[in-house]
Enzyme design. Structure first.
Site, short mmCIF file in Angstrom:
data_model
loop_
_atom_site.label_atom_id
_atom_site.label_comp_id
_atom_site.label_asym_id
_atom_site.label_seq_id
_atom_site.Cartn_x
_atom_site.Cartn_y
_atom_site.Cartn_z
N LYS A 188 0.83 -1.20 0.00
CA LYS A 188 0.00 0.00 0.00
C LYS A 188 0.88 1.26 0.00
O LYS A 188 2.08 1.17 -0.21
CB LYS A 188 -0.98 -0.05 1.18
CG LYS A 188 -1.82 -1.36 1.23
CD LYS A 188 -2.98 -1.38 0.27
CE LYS A 188 -3.59 -2.75 0.02
NZ LYS A 188 -4.42 -3.33 1.05
C1 LIG Z 1 -5.40 -4.41 1.48
C2 LIG Z 1 -6.88 -4.25 1.55
C3 LIG Z 1 -7.64 -4.61 2.65
C4 LIG Z 1 -7.07 -5.35 3.83
O1 LIG Z 1 -5.98 -4.71 4.37
P1 LIG Z 1 -5.07 -5.45 5.46
O2 LIG Z 1 -4.31 -4.32 6.08
O3 LIG Z 1 -4.20 -6.40 4.70
O4 LIG Z 1 -5.97 -6.13 6.42
C5 LIG Z 1 -8.99 -4.33 2.66
N1 LIG Z 1 -9.58 -3.74 1.61
C6 LIG Z 1 -8.89 -3.40 0.51
C7 LIG Z 1 -9.60 -2.73 -0.62
C8 LIG Z 1 -7.52 -3.66 0.44
O5 LIG Z 1 -6.84 -3.37 -0.68
#
Ligand SMILES: *Cc1c(COP(=O)(O)O)cnc(C)c1O
Length: 381
Positions: A188
Site C-alpha cells: 500500500k
Molecule cells: C489491502 C486491503 C484490505 C485489507 O488490508 P489489510 O491491512 O491487509 O488487512 C482491505 N480492503 C482493501 C480494498 C484492500 O486493498
C-alpha cells in the site's frame, strides 16, 4: 522481476524501529498515539484509531456502528475479500452494488437504483462500504447524499487511498462518511508491515473502536457500570478482540508518514507517464476524475478479454510482475454458498475479465517503467 508493488524502507525507518526496540514499550507505548496523530492530520479528521490491520479496523468500524445479525451491509464486488468478510463476521448479511466501468468504483447510479428497490422491499442496508479502488476516491458527494437521504451509515474502505483527495478534501476527513479505513500493508502507499487505521469525526465512534480493539475492556471510569474497586480496576463493557498495533509498527509508520506526500506525488508522476506511453496501445487506461487526486496504489489497464491471459503470461514470462485486482468477491466459493452467482454484477465481471495491474511503486525507475511498456507493447502486437 519488476513487482507490481513494493515498499520503500530507508535508514530513518530502520533507526525508528530500532530505537523503539530499545525503549520501554514494544506495544501500547507512545508511538501509537504519535502514529494516530500523523494519520489523523493527513486525513483531516479529529480522531484516528490504529489497528493491527485494515481488516481489523474495518471490523471494529462495523462493530462501532452496531452492525449485527438481521442487518445488511453493501459493498463493491471489486475489492479485496476483507471488505465483505467483516460484515459477515458481525453476523450481518452482505450484498454488493455494481461498479462504474471507467473508475472501477461502486457506482452511485447503481446505488440509487438499488436503494429505491430496497426501500420498496422494506430492507435497507445499515452500512454502505464504498472502496476507493486503486486510490481514486469513489464519488463521495453522491454516495454521501444518498446515505443521508436513506439514513444509512457509510464506511469508506480507503485501503488504497491515503494521501488522495476528492474535491480538494483529503480522503479520510469523513465529510461524507462515518468512518474511513486505511491499510498499511507493504504494497500500500505507506507501510507498518501489517497495520490499519480508522478515522472519524465522531468521538463516540472513536471511543467504541478503541474498546473493540482491546477486548471491550476499559479503564475509563465514565464507561463503568457501577463503581470502581480501586486503582487496579478495569471493566469489560463490550465483547472485543486484541486488534492492537505494536509500537514497533507505529514507529515505522511515523517515519513513513513523513514521506506520504512525496510517495503519492511520485506515484502520480509515474501514472501520468504511463498515460502518455500507453496512449497508442490497444488497451483502456484508468479513467481519471477531474475532482479526484488519486493516491495511485494501482495502475490497472484493461485489454481485450479474449487476449488477457496471453498478455498476462507474456508479462510474467518477461520479468513483469503483473497481477489482477480483484476477482469479484461474489464469485468466490464462500460467497456463492449464500446464493451469489455469475451475471449478478455484470460491469464488475466484465472489468475482471479484462483487467491487469501493471507495476507501480514510488521507487520504480523510468527505465523499469520503459521495460514494462516495451514488454506490454510486444504482448499486444
Ligand atoms: C489491502 C486491503 C484490505 C485489507 O488490508 P489489510 O491491512 O491487509 O488487512 C482491505 N480492503 C482493501 C480494498 C484492500 O486493498
Amino acid at each position: 522481476m519488476i513487482p507490481y508493488g513494493r515498499q520503500d524502507i530507508r535508514p530513518e525507518d530502520i533507526e525508528a524501529v530500532v530505537e523503539t526496540l530499545q525503549s520501554d514499550y514494544l506495544t501500547q507505548g507512545p508511538k501509537i498515539p504519535e502514529f494516530e496523530a500523523a494519520v489523523a492530520k493527513a486525513a483531516g479528521a479529529p480522531h484516528c484509531v490504529a489497528a493491527n490491520s485494515a481488516t481489523s479496523a474495518l471490523h471494529i468500524a462495523c462493530r462501532a456502528l452496531d452492525l449485527g445479525p438481521g442487518d445488511l451491509m453493501w459493498t463493491s464486488p471489486i475489492t479485496f475479500v476483507a471488505s465483505a468478510n467483516v460484515g459477515h463476521l458481525c453476523g450481518a448479511d452482505v450484498d454488493f452494488v455494481d461498479i462504474e466501468p471507467g473508475t472501477f468504483n461502486l457506482s452511485a447510479t447503481a446505488l440509487a437504483d438499488k436503494l429505491a428497490q430496497a426501500k420498496k422491499a422494506g430492507r435497507l442496508p445499515k452500512i454502505i462500504m464504498p472502496v476507493h479502488m486503486c486510490g481514486q476516491s469513489a464519488d463521495m458527494d453522491a454516495i454521501g447524499s444518498l446515505a443521508r437521504e436513506f439514513g444509512i451509515s457509510v464506511i469508506e474502505d480507503a485501503s488504497h487511498a491515503i494521501g488522495g483527495r476528492f474535491g480538494n478534501r483529503p480522503v479520510g476527513d469523513c465529510q461524507h462518511s462515518d468512518i474511513t479505513v486505511f491499510s498499511f500493508h507493504p504494497v500500500k502507499i505507506v507501510t507498518t508491515a501489517e497495520g490499519g487505521a480508522a478515522t472519524t469525526q465522531d468521538p463516540r465512534l472513536a471511543q467504541r473502536m478503541e474498546l473493540f480493539r482491546s477486548h471491550g475492556v476499559t479503564r475509563d471510569e465514565t464507561l463503568y457500570e457501577g463503581a470502581s474497586h480501586g486503582p487496579w480496576y478495569y471493566q469489560q463493557v463490550e465483547l472485543g478482540l486484541n486488534y492492537r498495533m505494536t509500537d514497533l509498527q507505529a514507529a515505522l509508520g511515523v517515519a513513513q508518514m513523513a514521506r506520504l506526500d512525496e510517495y503519492v506525488a511520485r506515484r502520480n508522476a509515474l501514472a501520468d507517464r504511463y498515460d502518455r506511453l500507453l496512449g497508442d496501445l490497444p488497451l483502456d487506461r484508468p479513467e481519471r476524475l477531474d475532482r479526484a487526486y488519486s493516491a495511485f496504489h494501482l495502475y490497472v489497464i484493461r485489454v481485450d478479454g479474449a487476449r488477457r491471459r496471453q498478455v498476462f503470461d507474456h508479462l510474467r514470462a518477461n520479468g513483469i510482475g503483473a497481477n489482477v485486482h480483484y476477482i469479484p468477491v461474489h464469485t468466490q466459493p464462500y460467497w456463492r454458498r449464500f446464493g451469489f452467482d455469475d451475471g449478478q454484477f455484470p460491469v464488475a465481471e466484465n472489468y475482471y475479465a479484462r483487467a491487469i495491474s501493471i507495476p507501480l511503486y514510488p521507487t520504480m525507475s523510468e527505465d523499469d517503467q520503459d521495460t514494462v511498456v516495451r514488454v506490454l507493447t510486444e504482448a499486444l502486437a
